[in-house]
Design a protein around this motif. Structure first.
Motif, PDB file in Angstrom:
ATOM      1  N   GLN A   1      61.762  56.890  62.229  1.00 52.24           N
ATOM      2  CA  GLN A   1      60.878  57.666  63.091  1.00 52.24           C
ATOM      3  C   GLN A   1      60.581  59.067  62.562  1.00 52.24           C
ATOM      4  O   GLN A   1      59.562  59.663  62.929  1.00 52.24           O
ATOM      5  CB  GLN A   1      61.490  57.780  64.494  1.00 52.24           C
ATOM      6  N   PHE A   2      61.470  59.592  61.694  1.00 41.92           N
ATOM      7  CA  PHE A   2      61.308  60.981  61.264  1.00 41.92           C
ATOM      8  C   PHE A   2      61.232  61.136  59.744  1.00 41.92           C
ATOM      9  O   PHE A   2      61.139  62.254  59.248  1.00 41.92           O
ATOM     10  CB  PHE A   2      62.454  61.838  61.812  1.00 41.92           C
ATOM     11  N   GLY A   3      61.276  60.018  59.019  1.00 39.26           N
ATOM     12  CA  GLY A   3      61.110  60.074  57.571  1.00 39.26           C
ATOM     13  C   GLY A   3      62.270  60.701  56.829  1.00 39.26           C
ATOM     14  O   GLY A   3      62.121  61.128  55.675  1.00 39.26           O
ATOM     15  N   LEU A   4      63.446  60.731  57.457  1.00 36.08           N
ATOM     16  CA  LEU A   4      64.628  61.269  56.781  1.00 36.08           C
ATOM     17  C   LEU A   4      65.114  60.254  55.753  1.00 36.08           C
ATOM     18  O   LEU A   4      64.839  59.047  55.860  1.00 36.08           O
ATOM     19  CB  LEU A   4      65.721  61.582  57.810  1.00 36.08           C
ATOM     20  N   ASP A   5      65.841  60.727  54.767  1.00 36.95           N
ATOM     21  CA  ASP A   5      66.279  59.834  53.699  1.00 36.95           C
ATOM     22  C   ASP A   5      67.671  59.288  53.999  1.00 36.95           C
ATOM     23  O   ASP A   5      68.500  59.956  54.597  1.00 36.95           O
ATOM     24  CB  ASP A   5      66.296  60.572  52.358  1.00 36.95           C
ATOM     25  N   GLY A   6      67.877  58.038  53.584  1.00 40.97           N
ATOM     26  CA  GLY A   6      69.179  57.409  53.780  1.00 40.97           C
ATOM     27  C   GLY A   6      69.133  55.947  53.424  1.00 40.97           C
ATOM     28  O   GLY A   6      68.048  55.345  53.351  1.00 40.97           O
ATOM     29  N   PRO A   7      70.321  55.331  53.218  1.00 44.04           N
ATOM     30  CA  PRO A   7      70.390  53.909  52.843  1.00 44.04           C
ATOM     31  C   PRO A   7      70.131  53.012  54.051  1.00 44.04           C
ATOM     32  O   PRO A   7      71.036  52.352  54.565  1.00 44.04           O
ATOM     33  CB  PRO A   7      71.823  53.772  52.320  1.00 44.04           C
ATOM     34  N   VAL A   8      68.879  52.997  54.507  1.00 47.66           N
ATOM     35  CA  VAL A   8      68.556  52.370  55.771  1.00 47.66           C
ATOM     36  C   VAL A   8      68.826  50.866  55.757  1.00 47.66           C
ATOM     37  O   VAL A   8      69.217  50.290  56.784  1.00 47.66           O
ATOM     38  CB  VAL A   8      67.097  52.684  56.171  1.00 47.66           C
ATOM     39  N   ASP A   9      68.619  50.188  54.625  1.00 47.76           N
ATOM     40  CA  ASP A   9      68.895  48.752  54.570  1.00 47.76           C
ATOM     41  C   ASP A   9      70.393  48.490  54.797  1.00 47.76           C
ATOM     42  O   ASP A   9      70.769  47.535  55.496  1.00 47.76           O
ATOM     43  CB  ASP A   9      68.449  48.176  53.230  1.00 47.76           C
TER      44      ASP A   9
END
Length: 595
Positions: free
Chosen positions: A420-428
């Motif tokens: 929702q906010f385009g922050l970076d992280g290992p989302v998978d």
């Protein structure tokens, strides 16, 4: 002996607070901070533990009291056969001094007044050296013991059996000011304050703060006072929010479930953050987030469930043998050994609060998102670890369902930060973990035969904390599994219409004795009723619960249903937080029904 807990009112200066009884006695005051040793400790003992009484001499005097609107300036009106007086009590805000002001004003007739002052530093253990000091406007009383000193100004006090007393008459129009100021004993006594100015400034500050509040109309008064109480429990400098102003007020009268709540729980503070943002207080939310970043900076493996007001980590628990406890409930504890516990749910509460802050416009800074990523890495590394649960169980660690759901919620809010906010992280990776945790909960925390989620994976017992499953979005409020859980909670935990946290008879907490219904849990039930279409039930329960507020709007931790007496530490931040959430839920349900 101390009064019933509900007979006390809080005044404070955003560094500490004192409890003023309906009898005119200050029976609890720790200086200069909430978690300092007591100067007046009669709440946990008797007169010899320290207190400060200002009241009419006539034992037949009767009192009514209230705060000046939207403040913590307490006005007690005393009526006697010979006249009427008012006592105005406050702790002035904003001057970086630890002052208590007690102004006596004559309203009609003439009223003989008495003062009984017993100063005892160090939780009643330190009898101070006391001397009279000549000042330009009269004499002051200076009391010193170890690192602590206070100067008391007002009518001249006379020593009698290790206490100091005074008597004076107040007629219509008379004003008599009494002040007490704490200071480090190696310094000289601070100069007198301008009482008129400090009353005006303190009143204006509280009213300015309250003016920013947005509250639902149905319970506006209770919500406004609850938010004011949360502010009063917040340290002006650090942003830390104590769970309560007291220690060792028992969960069962005469029992031993007595804990020190004068510290900052991540859980309570996170929920406070959400409440403040939702009701107009973004600045306070920013301050709390700053406290959080400082407190848990470093290795996520070192994160604690609670800290001191400035982020102190060492909260060693000890017992104060010199205090008999409230109504004989012992031991009196200082510090809280639960700070060493692992409680997995705190990661969920923190991540939820910080996500709510994003949704409401509080921007991430250079440290806040990296901190959240580090917390989620720790969650990843410990996602299957048993814990002590939300209620700080002192028995065997378990896989508590509520804690597991909060682990799920931590991952969920991290994912939303990316999506929702385009922050970076290992989302998978986080999505896979979230699915794994959900599957684990549904396999082990759900009992299909009973049709309910369970307290932990190895029991058929339920727990009121399961009401939060719908609050955090793990299930919908009207999901059949949630409704089955609510039915089981109503069956097993409702006690004369109010909820227990869990059945202590199960032995899960490893403690002796029982406890009374927990106010927060009943407010959670209100929220669940409102969200699941049972609005009428929500309103009935809510009206009953707010009816337990004392005459100045305060709630403690628990309620003794048979008598209506307040039980446990007070005022309890979590109770007032849950009240605010419940009021919001009812407002939303009414709006939805109307549309």
């Amino acid at each position: 002996m101390p009064l019933p807990i509900e007979n006390y009112a809080l005044i404070g200066d955003l560094h500490t607070g004192c409890l003023v009884g309906t009898d005119g006695s200050i029976d609890w005051l720790c200086l200069p901070r909430f978690d300092s040793a007591s100067t007046f400790g009669a709440l946990l003992g008797d007169h010899d533990a320290g207190r400060w009484l200002v009241a009419p001499s006539d034992a037949a005097a009767t009192a009514t009291r209230s705060y000046l609107d939207d403040t913590f300036v307490l006005v007690t009106r005393w009526r006697t056969p010979t006249g009427v007086v008012e006592v105005t009590d406050l702790m002035p805000f904003g001057d970086r001094r630890a002052d208590v002001v007690r102004r006596v004003t004559g309203i009609s007739g003439t009223v003989p007044m008495r003062v009984d002052l017993a100063i005892r530093f160090g939780y009643g253990s330190a009898m101070p050296w006391v001397r009279q000091v000549v000042e330009a406007d009269g004499t002051a009383l200076v009391a010193t013991a170890g690192p602590d000193a206070v100067v008391v100004r007002g009518p001249r006090l006379t020593a009698t059996d290790h206490t100091h007393e005074a008597g004076f008459d107040v007629s219509a129009g008379d004003v008599v000011d009494l002040t007490l100021t704490w200071y480090p004993s190696h310094r000289t006594p601070p100069t007198p304050i301008d009482v008129d100015a400090r009353i005006a400034e303190t009143t204006a500050w509280w009213r300015d703060w309250a003016a920013r509040c947005t509250a639902p109309p149905a319970y506006e008064r209770e919500v406004r006072r609850s938010l004011l109480i949360l502010r009063a429990l917040t340290n002006e400098d650090t942003g830390g929010i104590v769970a309560a102003a007291t220690t060792s007020l028992p969960e069962q009268f005469g029992g031993s479930r007595n804990w020190d709540y004068r510290y900052v729980w991540l859980r309570d503070a996170s929920m406070t953050l959400q409440a403040l943002i939702l009701h107009g207080y973004a600045e306070e939310a920013e301050r709390w987030r700053g406290w959080l970043l400082r407190a848990i900076a470093g290795d996520p493996a070192d994160v604690q469930i609670m800290y001191g007001l400035a982020g102190e980590r060492y909260l060693h628990e000890s017992e104060i043998d010199g205090l008999p406890g409230y109504g004989g409930a012992s031991p009196v504890r200082v510090g809280n050994g639960a700070y060493r516990q692992y409680q997995g749910d705190i990661f969920g509460e923190v991540m939820i609060a910080l996500h709510e802050a994003r949704l409401l416009g509080v921007d991430e800074n250079e440290y806040s998102w990296p901190l959240q990523r580090a917390l989620l890495q720790y969650v990843d590394d410990n996602r299957s670890r048993p814990d002590s649960g939300i209620w700080e169980i002192r028995g065997e660690v378990r896989h508590f369902t509520h804690s597991r759901v909060m682990i799920w919620a931590a991952l969920d809010r991290g994912i939303k930060g990316v999506e929702q906010f385009g922050l970076d992280g290992p989302v998978d990776r986080w999505r896979a973990l979230r699915d794994e945790v959900r599957a684990d909960i549904e396999d082990h925390g759900w009992n299909a035969e009973l049709g309910t989620f369970t307290q932990h994976y190895d029991t058929t017992e339920v727990d009121a904390s399961l009401l939060q499953l719908a609050q955090v979005g793990f299930v919908e409020a009207d999901d059949p599994r949630m409704l089955g859980t609510v039915a089981a909670i109503e069956r097993d935990l409702l006690h004369d219409g109010l909820l227990l946290r869990y059945r202590t008879e199960s032995g899960v907490d490893g403690l002796e004795g029982t406890e009374n219904p927990f106010l927060t849990c009943s407010f959670w039930l209100v929220e669940q009723y409102a969200a699941s279409g049972r609005l009428d039930d929500a309103v009935v329960l809510m009206d009953r619960l707010v009816g337990y507020c004392n005459d100045v709007g305060m709630l403690s931790e628990e309620i003794e249903v048979a008598t209506g007496r307040h039980v446990g530490n007070t005022p309890q931040a979590l109770s007032h937080l849950a009240l605010v959430r419940a009021a919001d839920a009812i407002a939303l349900a009414r709006s939805t029904r109307a549309s």
